[in-house]
Design a protein around this motif. Structure first.
Motif, PDB file in Angstrom:
ATOM      1  N   SER A   1       1.164   6.864  -6.842  1.00  0.00           N
ATOM      2  CA  SER A   1       0.223   7.617  -7.095  1.00  0.00           C
ATOM      3  C   SER A   1       0.446   9.093  -7.007  1.00  0.00           C
ATOM      4  O   SER A   1      -0.130   9.958  -7.752  1.00  0.00           O
ATOM      5  N   VAL A   2       1.358   9.407  -6.133  1.00  0.00           N
ATOM      6  CA  VAL A   2       1.770  10.797  -5.809  1.00  0.00           C
ATOM      7  C   VAL A   2       2.533  11.184  -6.937  1.00  0.00           C
ATOM      8  O   VAL A   2       2.371  12.298  -7.583  1.00  0.00           O
TER       9      VAL A   2
ATOM     10  N   ALA B   1       0.654  -1.152   0.016  1.00  0.00           N
ATOM     11  CA  ALA B   1      -0.133   0.001   0.083  1.00  0.00           C
ATOM     12  C   ALA B   1       0.846   1.430   0.142  1.00  0.00           C
ATOM     13  O   ALA B   1       0.524   2.308  -0.583  1.00  0.00           O
ATOM     14  N   GLN B   2       1.875   1.106   0.765  1.00  0.00           N
ATOM     15  CA  GLN B   2       2.851   2.323   0.725  1.00  0.00           C
ATOM     16  C   GLN B   2       3.525   2.680  -0.492  1.00  0.00           C
ATOM     17  O   GLN B   2       3.682   3.929  -1.174  1.00  0.00           O
TER      18      GLN B   2
END
Length: 354
Positions: free
Chosen positions: A352-353, A345-346
């Motif tokens: 995504s950033v 997830a990280q």
């Protein structure tokens, strides 16, 4: 015995009732691991879907997978038994206790004396053949000794489980949990063998002795088991006593400067499958592995002597230990899944950033 199906959210009343009756646990007194897993269930399932994909062979329309399509599983992952027969993870205190407890059963019945005499004959003849000396043994004499010992030690447990399984089917009766303990013992001994084979090379002579021992001893033990099952358990108990004595002597020489074993083995790292099987530290040594094997053998000694003394139809007194091991493994397995899922997830958030 009724088992609870994994659920997301609270357990059903029927499942709670089944656990209370079959396992002797009231809901408030249930192991905290079960409560913890119940609360983590939704999180684990949501996160696990992001990192776990089902192989093609698991789809409803079955297609024979090609060799390239089959996902390989590492030996380290296979050695981790958290998804199958659960072995005990020994603490340092438990290991020290078993290294100091070199108990030996004193024969009481005629069959005890016969099994003790047979074990002594095999032990001293094996010492002569292998060249094993109690004082400063050579690494070579220990290497193939351990391979032959572990290859034979994995036979009685599986054979006993087979006989009890067939009897349960034939007599239409419960086994009271003995089969699982015997199968776990056989798998544990087989893992000892696989660990040793990662450290030592089995010669042609060693392989021939392994085959000879299996071909000769299996029919003999099977015949005895048909007549008096407790005698086989007693024999295995005596066998494990000699195994504990051998491992204790090997470990002491590995830790004693100036000995052959200290020069050859004191700084060897533990094989990867040993780290996965006993959940060892990354920097664990071969000597640490030997200590865990000794603890396993001491437990097999106690189990078999206990089984030999139980009356027919008695309950397995080690069931609670299996339950506790399962609870510990379930928590450890959930933590592994959560760590992998959170790491994924990280990484996804960072992408995504960008």
């Amino acid at each position: 015995t009724r088992h609870c199906r994994p659920t997301v959210g609270p357990l059903s009343a029927r499942c709670q009732k089944g656990r209370t009756r079959d396992q002797g646990l009231s809901p408030p007194a249930m192991n905290r691991s079960v409560c913890a897993l119940r609360g983590l269930g939704p999180v684990v399932l949501r996160l696990q879907r992001r990192v776990v994909t089902r192989p093609q062979a698991a789809l409803s329309t079955f297609k024979q997978p090609t060799e390239a399509a089959v996902e390989t599983v590492s030996e380290e992952d296979m050695a981790d038994h958290s998804w199958r027969q659960h072995n005990h993870r020994w603490t340092n205190e438990e290991i020290q206790n078993r290294m100091q407890n070199l108990s030996h059963h004193q024969p009481k019945t005629m069959s005890d004396y016969v099994m003790k005499g047979a074990m002594n004959a095999l032990y001293y003849s094996f010492n002569f053949i292998s060249g094993y000396k109690h004082v400063d043994p050579s690494p070579r004499s220990i290497e193939w000794r351990l391979i032959i010992l572990e290859s034979f030690a994995g036979v009685p447990g599986f054979m006993g489980a087979m006989f009890r399984h067939f009897y349960s089917l034939r007599a239409l009766k419960r086994d009271h949990g003995m089969i699982y303990t015997l199968l776990e013992e056989a798998e544990n001994e087989r893992m000892h063998l696989l660990v040793c084979l990662k450290m030592f090379e089995a010669s042609g002579f060693t392989r021939s002795l392994v085959i000879t021992a299996q071909l000769t001893m299996v029919p003999v033990l099977a015949a005895i088991y048909c007549i008096k099952p407790s005698a086989v358990n007693r024999f295995v108990g005596y066998l494990e006593e000699t195994a504990v004595d051998t491992y204790k002597n090997v470990i002491e020489h590995c830790e004693k400067p100036g000995t052959q074993l200290h020069a050859a083995w004191s700084e060897l790292p533990a094989p990867a499958i040993a780290k996965g099987y006993w959940d060892l530290e990354k920097d664990a040594t071969w000597v640490t592995t030997l200590k865990h094997i000794l603890a396993d053998e001491a437990h097999h000694r106690d189990v078999n002597h206990t089984f030999a003394s139980l009356p027919p139809g008695a309950q397995n007194p080690f069931i609670k230990e299996h339950m506790a091991d399962f609870d510990a493994v379930a928590i450890r397995r959930s933590e592994m899944i959560l760590k992998k899922a959170l790491l994924h997830a990280q990484e996804s958030a960072k992408l995504s950033v960008k």
